[in-house]
Design a protein around this motif. Structure first.
Motif, mmCIF file in Angstrom:
data_model
loop_
_atom_site.group_PDB
_atom_site.id
_atom_site.type_symbol
_atom_site.label_atom_id
_atom_site.label_comp_id
_atom_site.label_asym_id
_atom_site.label_seq_id
_atom_site.Cartn_x
_atom_site.Cartn_y
_atom_site.Cartn_z
ATOM 1 N N CYS A 130 0.101 4.384 58.731
ATOM 2 C CA CYS A 130 1.277 4.894 58.020
ATOM 3 C C CYS A 130 1.926 3.770 57.207
ATOM 4 O O CYS A 130 1.946 2.613 57.615
ATOM 5 N N ASN A 183 5.099 4.369 55.777
ATOM 6 C CA ASN A 183 6.457 4.831 55.487
ATOM 7 C C ASN A 183 7.549 4.084 56.237
ATOM 8 O O ASN A 183 8.724 4.418 56.116
ATOM 9 N N SER A 206 4.022 0.708 61.101
ATOM 10 C CA SER A 206 2.579 0.766 60.869
ATOM 11 C C SER A 206 1.853 1.552 61.953
ATOM 12 O O SER A 206 0.859 1.111 62.529
ATOM 13 N N CYS A 207 2.377 2.725 62.245
ATOM 14 C CA CYS A 207 1.746 3.600 63.238
ATOM 15 C C CYS A 207 0.400 4.108 62.718
ATOM 16 O O CYS A 207 0.151 4.149 61.522
ATOM 17 N N ASN A 244 9.182 4.394 65.907
ATOM 18 C CA ASN A 244 8.414 5.232 66.843
ATOM 19 C C ASN A 244 7.839 4.424 68.009
ATOM 20 O O ASN A 244 8.007 4.815 69.174
HETATM 21 S S1 SF4 Z 1 7.744 5.134 62.781
HETATM 22 FE FE1 SF4 Z 1 5.525 5.240 62.500
HETATM 23 S S2 SF4 Z 1 5.119 7.328 61.784
HETATM 24 FE FE2 SF4 Z 1 7.313 6.924 61.471
HETATM 25 S S3 SF4 Z 1 7.418 6.135 59.366
HETATM 26 FE FE3 SF4 Z 1 7.267 4.393 60.722
HETATM 27 S S4 SF4 Z 1 5.071 3.919 60.728
HETATM 28 FE FE4 SF4 Z 1 5.282 6.016 59.972
#
Ligand code: SF4
Length: 970
Positions: free
Chosen positions: A73, A75, A79-80, A242
């Motif tokens: 990821c 976003n 960096s999930c 997360n």
């Molecule tokens: S917490 Fe994880 S899933 Fe959510 S935006 Fe950040 S990287 Fe992406």
């Protein structure tokens, strides 16, 4: 039933269910997640995963075949892991879910992860390179080829290098999302030219930690903590949201106590055992009163403090006539913080003294399982905010909860950055536009002051890259950015590397479309928990087609339109800058097997995975895969399981070499020292390198601070002009009541919404549906005082002007403070742009220094032909862009922009519209000058003729001679 009993009962039921299912012989997911969620498709089926899909209008379902391809990821910084579901018929990505092989996210995501699908299917995304036509900012564009764009850039950058104008090239990054690649590219060019957004984000948080331990960030072991103390809404929207949230909740389920210090009743406070809602800026006073309690009640870890604090250095500097004993230090320690009574701190924070006492007693019961966290929050809000994490860490240092189970460790011990094949060196010159002399102790680049420096004539930019960075919208004083970006004498060429249109790209010359999380390669590692991992971001369509046997040489072959990825872009650009290799640049990106062409992405990552990641080749071999194939298949590799107390490591034999010990026990050697991923501490005057520190007659690794110990006393701060802050202390904020006029109140403009992405949220329709407004939180008492009712429009008057927001009257914020999320208020000039998402169409009017931004769009739902889901957009609010009204507030020590504002609130006037902003830009220069007046420049305070202390962290740390102040400047 008490909540804790309900949780216990639930856990017992889950355990019973698991046992029952295991008894029946059912298997659970056994990947890195180890969380036994049967919902994960087993990895053996990732080539052909079959799911049932409804056939529209028939009530029937059919089988769909997917290839599951991992990526990472993009976003937020966590960096999930993501698992892309690639439709085997169309090779399109149909959805993203969590990757159970990811060691940090363990198959889970927040809302922003799956919303990657919105980003890649956004009907208004940029698909081709664009060049401006007409004046900059006019909004007219033509499509060009990548070759045309690359040749323009290469010609300019080559000229800047050859003509020794390297400082005129700058790369300004918001979300880097990778470790080391771009740094190596700019090092290959010989540039000290990377500017980041960190000083509007986490610089003060880093600063407070660095003075203590030489590392600038903590790595939290929340999962094993007994007491978790969070500043601000970290649980729901923290930096490692997360991965942290799931471990905090696990700890809570075990019975850990959670304390949240947050001015708002956030989702984090709803999970807390103690919610402390302080007057903003008083957080350090709170933490010092807890420290005083630990000291007074002797509940601190005496052995740890005696062994690991630099208390002897403190005593020698400040109490040279006292006895050289730990007991004498303890007496001075108690004396130092005697004034921070609960009563004093409660009065500063305007909270109940009984609550503070309860919180202190909870912390006192944590032992070495105290886990604290402050990322941006109060540190980023206040003048002197860097003392907030420093006083917070004081609690860990008192309890000895440093690199313990349930405590916090230096980030570098849980982050793994492998070497790459580019083999570059740090620059040999200093970029004053990025690290100016007024801020010798700033941890990061003074990025948000760039427009002021350019206006002052400190330099100019020939070629300016912005990359996932939107300073016009994100930074304080956005109209200053508009002015300099519109001025070709200050910025010769602006290339915006971005997946989506944004306010800053509007003022670019080249807009170059870069891929989202599933359309690019990157390698990243984060200190999300007590463990080390690397995560691979990859273009999933490309990886899927390679799995099917195709050969793909360029990510543009599988991305939409001509969307590219930055790695291939930078390799290509580097080659064009030095086409014949005469500048010694292209060799860094040349293929190892065919030096006449740039490396491919397969070659680059295969080199790293083959050579630089311990354990990966063996793990891959066990599955019959190459290391690269392993990472393409699983996306993540766990490099280590948890850090130990590395500071206790004994240094002996060859590693110790010919040792020399200084007066405070720091041990130097002539032997080679490998500092691994950590910072490099400074050599002694004889050029010997610090190798450890003497503790109880043994040389131990210690910390990369000048003393080798945890630095309660900072000789650096004392020597570099700030002796009054040599100890963890409390600095009254610029929004302290003493510093505000009677009709001003603090505005907290920094809080995040857990479902929004900074500058790319407006292109995620699911996220916009979840959160699309940023009302001004106001307590009913303030509403009554100001005669403002819920939903009323108000003017909020800050440094430079006012914005028109909507009041939300709520008990969820303490009286006397207002707050507004920084996520909303996106704007655009293009009628009908961003059809499925919501940004406001605006008119910007300028009369001299007076700027007015007025929303002009009708936000009613659009016709279906404007986008598949355009007609379903039911919301009309888009919020307000408050940052335009803020002046720059650089903290004189950390360099952090101090975001909080002293504001006046008045009722809106006739004709005011929600989202309207008015700014007097001339005030921006006044505010800049006022805050610059607080600095103590290196030229006046440097004790050694250097621009800054060499031991301190600095990205792309230049070589030693570049640190020297220019002749005659001292
Ligand atoms: S917490 Fe994880 S899933 Fe959510 S935006 Fe950040 S990287 Fe992406």
């Amino acid at each position: 039933m008490k909540p804790s009993h309900i949780i216990k009962t639930l856990n017992e039921r889950i355990a019973a269910f698991r046992a029952d299912t295991e008894d029946r012989g059912e298997t659970f997911y056994q990947g890195a997640s180890r969380i036994n969620l049967a919902a994960f498709p087993p990895k053996e089926h990732w080539d052909d995963w079959i799911a049932l899909e409804p056939i529209k209008g028939t009530g029937k379902r059919r089988e769909k075949h997917y290839m599951l391809v991992p990526t990472t990821c993009f976003n937020c910084q966590s960096s999930c892991g993501l698992l892309a579901y690639v439709d085997r018929e169309t090779m399109e990505v149909r959805k993203f879910e969590g990757n159970p092989e990811h060691a940090a996210s363990r198959g889970r995501n927040c809302a922003k992860g799956p919303a990657t699908l919105n980003q890649i299917t956004d009907p208004d995304r940029i698909l081709y390179p664009m060049q401006r036509v007409g004046e900059r900012g006019e909004g007219r564009w033509k499509r060009i080829s990548w070759d045309e764009a690359l040749d323009q850039l290469a010609t300019r950058i080559r000229a800047a290098i050859v003509e020794d104008r390297k400082e005129e090239v700058m790369y300004h990054v918001g979300r880097e999302g990778e470790d080391g690649f771009t740094e190596s590219i700019f090092q290959a060019w010989g540039m000290d030219s990377i500017n980041t957004h960190t000083n509007i984000c986490s610089a003060a948080g880093r600063s407070g930690h660095q003075y203590w331990m030489g590392y600038d960030r903590p790595s939290n072991d929340f999962a094993n903590a007994e007491v978790i103390l969070l500043t601000s809404a970290h649980l729901e929207s923290g930096h490692y949201f997360n991965p942290h949230a799931q471990r905090i909740i696990e700890a809570k389920q075990r019975g850990a106590r959670i304390i949240v210090v947050d001015v708002r009743m956030s989702n984090s406070t709803t999970h807390a055992d103690h919610w402390v809602s302080p007057y903003p800026g008083s957080e350090a006073a709170i933490f010092l009163s807890i420290a005083r309690h630990l000291i007074e009640t002797q509940t601190y870890n005496r052995d740890f403090v005696a062994r690991w604090w630099n208390w002897r250095e403190f005593m020698a500097a400040q109490y040279p006539d006292d006895a050289d004993t730990f007991e004498a230090f303890e007496a001075r320690l108690a004396e130092t913080y005697a004034g921070y009574t609960f009563e004093y701190a409660a009065a500063e924070a305007r909270i109940d003294v009984r609550q503070l006492r309860m919180v202190a007693e909870t912390v006192a019961g944590a032992g070495t399982k105290l886990c604290t966290q402050n990322w941006r929050s109060a540190a980023a809000g206040n003048l002197g905010g860097w003392q907030v994490p420093r006083t917070l860490f004081l609690l860990n240092a008192l309890m000895g909860a440093v690199a313990t189970e349930g405590g916090l460790a230096p980030n570098a011990w849980n982050k793994f950055v492998p070497k790459n094949p580019m083999d570059t060196e740090h620059p040999d010159w200093w970029n004053d536009l990025i690290f100016p002399g007024e801020f010798p102790l700033s941890v990061n680049e003074m990025s948000f002051l760039l427009p002021h420096f350019l206006k002052q004539g400190r330099g100019k930019l020939d070629t300016y890259f912005t990359r996932v960075y939107n300073p016009v919208w994100t930074n304080p004083g956005g109209f200053d950015w508009v002015e300099v970006l519109s001025d070709e004498s200050k910025v010769g060429l602006h290339a915006a590397l971005t997946p989506t249109w944004n306010e800053t790209a509007h003022f670019a010359d080249l807009v170059l479309p870069m891929g989202h999380a599933s359309e690019r390669h990157d390698l990243v590692s984060m200190e999300t928990h007590d463990g080390r991992w690397i995560s691979f971001r990859q273009p999933v369509a490309r990886a899927a087609r390679v799995r099917l046997g195709e050969t793909i040489n360029d990510t543009r072959e599988t991305n939409p339109g001509e969307v590219w990825e930055e790695n291939e872009f930078w390799f290509d650009l580097t080659w064009r800058i030095d086409p014949d290799g005469a500048l010694g640049i292209r060799q860094h990106v040349a293929s190892k097997t065919d030096p006449d062409r740039p490396m491919t992405q397969d070659e680059y990552y295969a080199w790293i995975f083959d050579n630089s990641v311990p354990g990966l080749p063996e793990a891959a071999q066990a599955e019959g895969l190459s290391p690269l194939a392993y990472m393409r298949r699983y996306g993540n590799f766990q490099v280590g399981l948890g850090s130990a107390m590395h500071y206790e490591d004994e240094i002996t034999g060859e590693a110790l070499g010919e040792a020399h010990t200084d007066e405070h026990g720091r041990v130097f050697t002539t032997a080679a020292v490998d500092y691994g991923d950590g910072p490099t501490p400074e050599a002694d005057p004889e050029g010997r390198l610090p190798v450890g520190v003497g503790v109880d007659g043994t040389v131990r690794r210690g910390f990369p601070t000048p003393s080798g110990r945890l630095e309660f006393y900072s000789a650096t701060l004392a020597a570099w002009g700030w002796p009054e802050y040599a100890l963890p202390g409390y600095i009254k904020s610029h929004i302290h009541a003493d510093n505000l006029a009677a009709d001003q109140i603090p505005l907290v403009p920094t809080f995040r919404l857990p479902t929004q992405i900074h500058t790319r949220g407006a292109n995620s329709k699911w996220l916009d549906e979840l959160a699309h407004n940023n009302p001004v939180w106001m307590n009913p008492a303030d509403g009554q005082r100001l005669a403002v009712a819920d939903g009323d429009l108000i003017r909020v008057h800050a440094d430079l002007g006012y914005f028109v927001g909507q009041a939300w009257i709520t008990h969820g914020i303490r009286p006397g403070v207002i707050a507004c999320s920084h996520h909303m208020g996106r704007w655009q000039f293009t009628p009908g742009g961003n059809r499925e998402q919501r940004t406001m169409e605006t008119d910007i009017a300028r009369a001299g220094d007076d700027w007015t931004l007025t929303p002009v769009a009708d936000h009613s739902p659009m016709a279906p032909q404007d986008g598949k889901d355009a007609a379903r957009v039911w919301w009309t609010a888009v919020g307000v862009h408050q940052n335009l009204t803020f002046g720059v507030h650089p903290d004189p020590i950390s360099g952090q922009h101090c975001w909080h504002q002293g504001v006046r609130v008045t009722k809106a006037e006739s004709g005011d519209q929600p989202g309207q902003v008015h700014v007097d830009r001339s005030k921006s220069t006044d505010v800049f000058n006022e805050w610059m007046g607080r600095t103590r420049p290196a030229a006046t305070v440097s004790p050694d003729g250097n621009r800054r202390p060499r031991w301190m962290l600095r990205p792309m740390k230049p070589r030693a001679d570049a640190y020297k102040l220019p002749e005659g400047s001292a």
